[in-house]
Design an enzyme around this catalytic site. Structure first.
Site: not given
Ligand SMILES: Cc1cc2nc3c(=O)[nH]c(=O)nc-3n(C[C@H](O)[C@H](O)[C@H](O)COP(=O)(O)OP(=O)(O)OC[C@H]3O[C@@H](n4cnc5c(N)ncnc54)[C@H](O)[C@@H]3O)c2cc1C
Length: 458
Positions: A196, A252, A279, A281, A307, A447
């Site tokens: 999640g 799981v 998913s 990671g 990454d 605004h």
């Protein structure tokens, strides 16, 4: 053998940003990419997911148009057309990167590159772009497509890969990762998403909007680890109302093609499903890459960005790291004044979840401040205090939460509600520049905008 000032391995956001900047500043630059320019972000990450999510949002808007006095009878969608539009968007943006490389005079080599001399860091597998060990040669040698290239400096931008956990039975199933989920042209009747985090939750909202019965299984006690916990729980409540089921603090323990076995509080249960999406990671393609504030590895001629450093695994971090690395290289090679070098700052990296409604945060969360023992106060308002938000979000919920230090400094800003992904930039600038609440409040906001909620909350 061709000689370059700078070689870059990996053509994702880190690699193409570094290449463009280096080329434009006169460095003879070569960029190696084994798949497609644009990397994960453009081809199978940020852009494809956001394109699909936008189609889902348009469909949802059509379904709920009557709330705004507009009649839109029985709206439908065609997933193959949604995927085709996603592919067209990707092609257009990848072509744009190619054009940028040409304009900057960067030589792009399509192929898998390997550093012959090697660098510090552990090679993960045989396909790894580097061989462990420290280079002694002042010129770095790189092999690609049976040719050897030499360069004074190297930037490693090889990105990350999907983590596949050792769940019994999983490898024998036809499970999806984000890559397959982006290509699939049929809407599954049901989908269990293992994990999640941001990617899992974005796919959950996409398939839920298209009518799939979605269940999310998350090992932690809340979704979106790393984001503000209160806002994550509020988003989960919104998504639950839309029909997404959540199993938190659940692991799981086994999977088959059409079922997932989970364990929660010592009790096991089975979730039947048409499809599984994994998913949990991503991890860097190289383990243990060490870098300093200039993105330099222990070998001063070799840098790493994006990454592959394993820090934030976000495209915008990768881009900034690349800018910092190239600024340092330009100084080192005496192309620019050495004093122009900049240090990488991780103080204000925004985190965004592009669900509907969106969640975004920047700076510290309450959880971080408590852990670090930093005193703070919370200022919080419902988004409904913004006139523009009310005008555009019939029955919409949202929150603006600002964390302030005892000296008045803005420590963190967390938003739930559209368009949080755009508004968070305001907060990011304030935090990066070390602004106090008083200073930000003195800025004139147009605004009516949803952004006024930040001023109002302050
Ligand atoms: C589904 C999904 C959604 C995402 N959504 C977002 C989002 O909304 N916002 C966000 O900020 N981030 C998002 N991300 C993360 C984002 O994609 C990455 O943070 C980003 O792509 C990292 O950029 P990078 O340049 O470090 O690596 P990458 O984009 O992974 O690029 C690395 C490149 O290096 C190439 N390469 C590797 N080894 C070699 C070699 N030996 N020789 C030649 N080439 C090589 C690869 O082919 C690849 O193209 C998402 C990721 C996924 C999977």
């Amino acid at each position: 053998m061709t000689h370059y000032d700078l070689a870059i391995i990996g053509g994702g956001p880190a690699g193409y940003t570094a290449a463009e900047l280096a080329g434009k500043n006169g460095l003879k630059t070569v960029l190696f990419e084994k798949n497609a320019l644009g990397g994960v972000c453009l081809n199978e990450g940020c852009i494809p997911t956001k394109t699909l999510l936008y189609s889902a949002k348009v469909y949802h808007t059509a379904q709920t148009a009557d709330k705004y006095g507009v009649t839109c009878e029985n709206p439908t969608f065609d997933l193959s057309k949604i995927i085709a539009r996603k592919n067209k968007t990707v092609r257009k943006l990848v072509a744009g990167i190619r054009a940028k490389m040409t304009e900057a005079g960067v030589e792009v080599v399509v192929g898998e590159a390997r550093v012959i001399e090697g660098i510090a860091g552990q090679a993960r597998n045989d396909n790894s772009p580097v061989i462990a060990g420290l280079t002694r040669n002042p010129l770095i040698e790189i092999a690609c497509n049976d040719q050897t290239y030499t360069a004074k400096k190297l930037i490693l931008c090889t990105g990350s890969e999907t983590v596949i956990p050792p769940i019994p039975g999983l490898r024998d199933t036809a499970f999806w990762t984000s890559r397959e989920a982006l290509e699939n042209k049929e809407v599954p009747a049901s989908l269990v998403i293992i994990g999640g985090g941001v990617i899992g939750i974005e796919f959950a909202t996409f398939f839920n909007t298209l009518g799939t019965h979605v269940t999310v299984v998350e090992m932690a006690d809340e979704i979106l680890g790393g984001m503000d916990k209160e806002l994550s729980a509020l988003l989960r409540a919104e998504l639950t109302k839309k029909g997404i089921a959540f199993h938190l603090a659940a692991k799981v323990v086994a999977a088959t093609d059409h079922s997932v076995e989970i364990e929660k509080d010592g009790e096991k249960s089975v979730l039947a499903t048409a499809q599984i999406l994994l998913s949990v990671g991503r991890r860097p393609t190289l383990a243990g890459v060490k870098i300093n504030e200039f993105m330099q590895t222990p070998d001063p001629n070799i840098y790493a960005c994006g990454d592959v450093t394993g820090f934030s695994l976000l495209a915008h971090t990768a881009v900034r790291e690349a800018e910092v690395a190239v600024a340092h290289i330009l100084g080192e090679l005496r192309i620019t004044n050495y004093e122009l070098r900049e240090k990488m700052s991780y103080k204000a990296i925004p985190g965004v979840v592009y669900t509907n409604p969106e969640v975004a945060g920047v700076g510290k969360t309450e959880e971080m401040l408590q852990k670090e023992g930093i005193p703070y106060t919370v200022k919080q308002l419902p988004m409904a205090f913004s006139g523009r938000f009310v005008a555009e979000n019939e029955q919409g919920n949202g929150v603006c939460k600002i964390l302030e230090g005892t000296d008045g400094a803005i420590l963190g800003v967390h938003l739930l509600g559209n368009p949080a992904s755009e508004l968070i930039v305001i907060a990011g600038i304030a935090i990066e520049q070390g602004m106090t609440a008083k200073q930000l409040k003195a800025v004139v906001f147009p605004h009516p905008t949803v952004g006024e909620i930040i001023k109002e909350t302050l």
